[in-house]
Design an enzyme around this catalytic site. Structure first.
Site, PDB file in Angstrom:
ATOM      1  CG  LEU A  16       8.724  -3.059  -0.485  1.00 47.39           C
ATOM      2  CD1 LEU A  16       8.197  -4.144   0.432  1.00 47.39           C
ATOM      3  CD2 LEU A  16       9.944  -3.554  -1.249  1.00 47.39           C
ATOM      4  N   GLY A  36      -0.472   1.982  -3.518  1.00 43.98           N
ATOM      5  CA  GLY A  36      -1.834   1.625  -3.886  1.00 43.98           C
ATOM      6  C   GLY A  36      -2.793   2.761  -3.609  1.00 43.98           C
ATOM      7  CG  PHE A  89      -7.185   2.412   0.434  1.00 48.88           C
ATOM      8  CD1 PHE A  89      -8.070   3.477   0.403  1.00 48.88           C
ATOM      9  CD2 PHE A  89      -7.595   1.201  -0.087  1.00 48.88           C
ATOM     10  CE1 PHE A  89      -9.350   3.331  -0.112  1.00 48.88           C
ATOM     11  CE2 PHE A  89      -8.871   1.040  -0.606  1.00 48.88           C
ATOM     12  CZ  PHE A  89      -9.755   2.121  -0.619  1.00 48.88           C
ATOM     13  CB  VAL A 105       3.755  -1.507   0.760  1.00 46.56           C
ATOM     14  CG1 VAL A 105       4.415  -2.638   1.565  1.00 46.56           C
ATOM     15  CG2 VAL A 105       2.246  -1.668   0.783  1.00 46.56           C
ATOM     16  CE  LYS A 141      -2.901  -0.794   3.320  1.00 48.85           C
ATOM     17  NZ  LYS A 141      -4.082  -1.698   3.315  1.00 48.85           N
ATOM     18  CG  ASP A 189     -10.037  -6.619  -2.636  1.00 48.65           C
ATOM     19  OD1 ASP A 189     -10.465  -6.921  -3.778  1.00 48.65           O
ATOM     20  OD2 ASP A 189      -9.186  -5.735  -2.446  1.00 48.65           O
TER      21      ASP A 189
END
Length: 292
Positions: free
Chosen positions: A32, A35, A37, A40, A55, A150
């Site tokens: 999907l 990022g 880190f 996903v 994740k 965040d």
């Protein structure tokens, strides 16, 4: 986690990990998002038929500081945060130098993508999603003594029936000294630049709960205006604009209701001690009147 399928990519699992997933009833499907880190993926719980988001973090690619400090923090945060407006954690599996975090699937994507696609939102629609996010944040602050650190529109996901859910607790931290029964200042300057409060920009110890609320003000502005309120690429200009009440008034414009303008200003109060709290956000007239 959520979003629409962006790439038809699957992940190669070693036989041992695949056997664990099969036993637990998880079947990984398409990627999907990707990022800093990790990635996903969309997945399926074969036992229930439910959609799941996963994740995936390659532990060999993250630094030791992240593994020692932020990774345990995210796990603790994910397990502790259970609210109707946060993404629910289902399972955590560590296998073959990877960490798999199985979470509630939010098929509506994030609010950032929604605004990019549909343009600036009305006050009523903004208020609906902003209130749900504020409820999740207030729960974290009041019940768990935990700051998110965040807050941004990218971290507010939408379910398929258009309910807002706060996610991504990688920087979350309990900011309360139980022995002294008081808030602890944070000295880790994390988060996302356009959403940073003046104290983080200036790199001084800060109240992380108040920093979350400042970021909520930026979220509010972004949803209503489809742009950032401050010019964050220029640090001197950034700090000057954050402290300039006249600039803020002009930046808000004249189309917003007075209550909505007031809520922005209360979120962007420079003095942390005078800034509105997450709990008081929910009692603000703009919220109680549902953006009307």
């Amino acid at each position: 986690m959520g979003g629409e399928d962006k790439k038809d990519e699957t992940i190669n699992l070693d036989p041992k990990t695949e056997a664990v997933f099969k036993k637990k009833g998880y079947e990984l499907q398409k990627k999907l998002a990707e990022g800093a880190f990790g990635q996903v993926y969309k997945a399926k719980n074969t036992k229930t038929g439910d959609k799941v988001a996963v994740k995936v973090m390659n532990l060999d690619k993250v630094g030791e500081k992240f593994k020692e400090k932020f990774l345990p923090r995210e796990m603790a945060a994910l397990i502790g945060v259970k609210h109707e407006n946060t993404c629910e954690l289902y399972d955590i599996i560590k296998a073959n130098h990877r960490l798999y975090i199985f979470m509630e699937f939010c098929g509506g994507g994030d609010i950032s993508g929604y605004v990019q696609k549909n343009g600036a939102l009305s006050e009523e629609k903004t208020c609906f999603w902003f209130t749900q996010t504020a409820q999740a944040l207030s729960f974290m602050h009041q019940n768990l003594h935990m700051a998110h650190r965040d807050i941004k529109i990218d971290n507010i996901l939408l379910t398929e029936n258009q309910m807002a859910k706060l996610t991504d607790f990688g920087f979350a931290k309990i900011c309360w000294d139980e022995k002294k029964d008081k808030m602890e200042l944070s000295k880790t300057y994390c988060g996302t630049e356009p959403y940073e409060c003046p104290q983080i920009v200036a790199r001084v110890p800060y109240n992380a709960f108040a920093a979350d609320v400042w970021a909520m003000g930026v979220v509010l502005f972004c949803m209503l205006q489809n742009k950032f309120p401050f010019h964050w690429n220029d640090k001197k200009k950034f700090i000057k604009e954050q402290k300039d009440k006249k600039y803020i008034e002009e930046r808000l414009g004249t189309k917003l209701s007075q209550d909505c303008r007031d809520l922005h200003i209360q979120c962007w109060t420079e003095d942390e001690g005078k800034r509105i709290t997450s709990q008081d956000l929910l009692n603000h007239p703009w919220i109680t009147r549902k953006g009307k």
